[in-house]
Write an enzyme that holds these catalytic residues in place. Structure first.
Site, PDB file in Angstrom:
ATOM      1  CB  SER A 166      -0.628  -0.179   1.250  1.00 37.30           C
ATOM      2  OG  SER A 166      -1.472   0.968   1.513  1.00 37.30           O
TER       3      SER A 166
ATOM      4  CE1 TYR B 186      -3.835  -2.167   5.520  1.00 41.22           C
ATOM      5  CE2 TYR B 186      -3.361  -0.228   5.734  1.00 41.22           C
ATOM      6  CZ  TYR B 186      -3.438  -1.445   4.508  1.00 41.22           C
ATOM      7  OH  TYR B 186      -3.728  -1.638   3.684  1.00 41.22           O
TER       8      TYR B 186
ATOM      9  CE  LYS C 162      -1.151  -4.353   3.248  1.00 46.84           C
ATOM     10  NZ  LYS C 162      -1.560  -6.063   3.243  1.00 46.84           N
TER      11      LYS C 162
HETATM   12  C1  UD1 Z   1      -6.735   5.047   4.060  1.00 43.20           C
HETATM   13  C2  UD1 Z   1      -6.401   4.688   5.050  1.00 43.20           C
HETATM   14  C3  UD1 Z   1      -4.741   4.233   4.506  1.00 43.20           C
HETATM   15  C4  UD1 Z   1      -5.121   2.785   4.144  1.00 43.20           C
HETATM   16  C5  UD1 Z   1      -6.628   3.334   2.183  1.00 43.20           C
HETATM   17  C6  UD1 Z   1      -7.168   1.890   2.016  1.00 43.20           C
HETATM   18  C7  UD1 Z   1      -6.449   6.780   6.798  1.00 43.20           C
HETATM   19  C8  UD1 Z   1      -5.712   7.706   7.553  1.00 43.20           C
HETATM   20  N1  UD1 Z   1      -5.698   6.199   5.628  1.00 43.20           N
HETATM   21  O1  UD1 Z   1      -6.548   6.477   3.353  1.00 43.20           O
HETATM   22  O2  UD1 Z   1      -3.878   3.330   5.653  1.00 43.20           O
HETATM   23  O3  UD1 Z   1      -4.145   2.413   2.710  1.00 43.20           O
HETATM   24  O4  UD1 Z   1      -7.199   4.012   2.786  1.00 43.20           O
HETATM   25  O5  UD1 Z   1      -7.971   2.144   1.268  1.00 43.20           O
HETATM   26  O6  UD1 Z   1      -6.961   5.988   7.273  1.00 43.20           O
HETATM   27  N2  UD1 Z   1     -12.602  11.335   3.857  1.00 43.20           N
HETATM   28  C9  UD1 Z   1     -13.799  12.226   3.954  1.00 43.20           C
HETATM   29  N3  UD1 Z   1     -14.614  11.421   4.424  1.00 43.20           N
HETATM   30  C10 UD1 Z   1     -14.971  10.058   4.407  1.00 43.20           C
HETATM   31  C11 UD1 Z   1     -13.419   9.783   4.096  1.00 43.20           C
HETATM   32  C12 UD1 Z   1     -12.419  10.005   3.814  1.00 43.20           C
HETATM   33  O7  UD1 Z   1     -13.979  13.819   3.508  1.00 43.20           O
HETATM   34  O8  UD1 Z   1     -15.800  10.157   5.023  1.00 43.20           O
HETATM   35  C13 UD1 Z   1     -11.365  12.052   2.686  1.00 43.20           C
HETATM   36  C14 UD1 Z   1     -10.288  11.695   3.545  1.00 43.20           C
HETATM   37  O9  UD1 Z   1      -9.836  12.905   4.424  1.00 43.20           O
HETATM   38  C15 UD1 Z   1      -9.013  11.723   2.833  1.00 43.20           C
HETATM   39  C16 UD1 Z   1      -9.506  11.360   1.064  1.00 43.20           C
HETATM   40  O10 UD1 Z   1     -10.907  11.446   1.726  1.00 43.20           O
HETATM   41  O11 UD1 Z   1      -8.596  13.105   1.788  1.00 43.20           O
HETATM   42  C17 UD1 Z   1      -8.985  10.105   1.399  1.00 43.20           C
HETATM   43  O12 UD1 Z   1     -10.264   9.350   2.342  1.00 43.20           O
HETATM   44  P1  UD1 Z   1      -9.822   7.771   1.862  1.00 43.20           P
HETATM   45  O13 UD1 Z   1     -10.478   7.371   1.451  1.00 43.20           O
HETATM   46  O14 UD1 Z   1     -10.601   7.135   4.204  1.00 43.20           O
HETATM   47  O15 UD1 Z   1      -7.987   7.161   2.378  1.00 43.20           O
HETATM   48  P2  UD1 Z   1      -7.224   7.149   2.349  1.00 43.20           P
HETATM   49  O16 UD1 Z   1      -7.304   9.035   3.930  1.00 43.20           O
HETATM   50  O17 UD1 Z   1      -5.862   7.633   1.416  1.00 43.20           O
END
Ligand code: UD1
Length: 338
Positions: free
Chosen positions: A124, A149, A153
């Site tokens: 990842s 997690y 990795k």
């Molecule tokens: C997350 C994990 C990462 C993991 C990946 C798997 C965290 C901090 N990181 O990555 O370790 O490998 O998922 O797919 O959990 N967001 C919102 N609202 C939401 C959800 C997300 O605004 O309800 C935003 C987040 O702040 C971010 C973006 O959307 O900017 C993507 O978030 P997400 O899909 O959770 O992925 P990652 O944070 O990149």
């Protein structure tokens, strides 16, 4: 090639099984269905016209896994099986370390016993931690992670590299995924998270389909174009083809080699909401909340190594990801549940 796909009933594993079968490879799926549905096997058959082999086994049950491995007798392994919820890993680190490391140890010992040394590992972009600025390069510095997690990795990449160093004959690909989303264009397989989704795309889809009231935007005061977080979203079908490309190039690798699988471009949370609104034709209400702890402002891949060494680049757009994700969600509002 005959490929054993651990975790092959999961989101990325099932799409990779389809891509392998479509390229004429043989597939046996090893899955304990802890976080996936046996229905996936039927759906893979529906899409490809070929039913993959199945070993319904837990990798931690070494004896049962060894027997399943012996009976399948694969040429190579793609290893997806593992726990992947960041929040859960912070709450119960021991479970994450024991499960993700233990199941990989069992796999490696079994592969050694049977003389199989070709392995593609599901890593990842989380291994880049928070020390670098995008685009992330495979050789950009020391690997790190901000949660258990992610540490599994980092540790497993190191363990696999050490194993490959210790004796000749291993061919190991470490695939660092950015943010896989979307679904197979048939709408028959897709992501089916347990409970309320943690990740953005499945959350948006559940709002679009009416299961959740609104999207929480975690912070709009980042130093990004519109203030919301930017990520490198990649269509799961592109990612699946990246696995096939890595597998087919593996014999040229002596030891272990890491490749980023991303598109090389960032998209903001607000841009994602707009793309899914356009694809679904449904309004997607959103509300700005405080930043989520541990989130990076921006993340995307440097894709040059995968392009030059694997001959692979992602080709599907954000609109494709939103369209295919929506087709899956609207055809299966409750995922694989009845
Ligand atoms: C997350 C994990 C990462 C993991 C990946 C798997 C965290 C901090 N990181 O990555 O370790 O490998 O998922 O797919 O959990 N967001 C919102 N609202 C939401 C959800 C997300 O605004 O309800 C935003 C987040 O702040 C971010 C973006 O959307 O900017 C993507 O978030 P997400 O899909 O959770 O992925 P990652 O944070 O990149």
């Amino acid at each position: 090639m005959h490929v054993l796909v651990t975790g092959g009933a999961g989101f990325i594993g099932s799409h990779t099984a389809v891509a392998l079968l479509e390229r004429g490879h043989r597939v046996t799926i090893a899955d304990d269905f802890q976080n996936s549905s046996p229905k996936v096997i039927d759906r893979i058959e529906q899409i490809t016209g070929t039913r993959p082999g199945l070993a319904a086994v837990d990798l931690l049950d070494e004896e049962a896994f060894d027997a399943a491995f012996a009976s399948a007798s694969p040429d190579a392994v793609i290893h997806f099986a593992g726990l992947k919820a960041v929040g859960e890993s912070v709450a119960d680190p021991l479970r994450y370390y024991a499960h993700n490391l233990g199941s990989t140890f069992s796999l490696l010992k079994t592969m050694k016993r049977h003389g199989v040394r070709s392995l593609v590992f599901s890593s990842s972009a989380t291994v880049y931690g928070d020390q670098q600025d995008p685009p992330y390069r495979e050789d950009g510095g020391r690997l790190d992670a901000t949660n258990p997690y992610g540490m599994t990795k980092v540790m497993l990449e190191r363990i696999l590299s050490d194993v490959a160093e210790s004796e000749g004959g291993w061919h190991i690909g470490l695939l660092r995924y950015f943010n896989p989303i979307g679904a197979h264009p048939s709408g028959l397989i897709g992501e089916d998270p347990n409970g309320i989704p943690n990740n953005l795309a499945p959350y948006i889809l559940q709002v679009a389909v009416g299961r959740l009231p609104e999207v929480n935007i975690f912070g709009d005061d980042y130093a990004t174009a519109d203030g919301t977080g930017e990520r490198d979203y990649i269509h799961v079908a592109d990612l699946a083809e990246g696995h096939v490309a890595a597998l087919e190039k593996l014999s040229a690798v002596e030891g272990a080699r890491a490749w980023n699988l991303g598109t090389g471009a960032g998209t903001s949370v607000r841009q994602m909401i707009a793309a899914f609104e356009a694809a679904s034709g449904h309004p997607i209400p959103a509300i700005v909340r405080p930043r989520r702890e541990g989130d990076l402002p921006r993340s995307w891949a440097d894709t040059t190594r995968a392009a030059s060494e694997l001959g692979w680049t992602a080709s599907r757009s954000i609109a494709d990801m939103a369209r295919d994700g929506w087709r899956w969600q609207s055809q299966n509002p409750n995922g694989f549940a009845d």
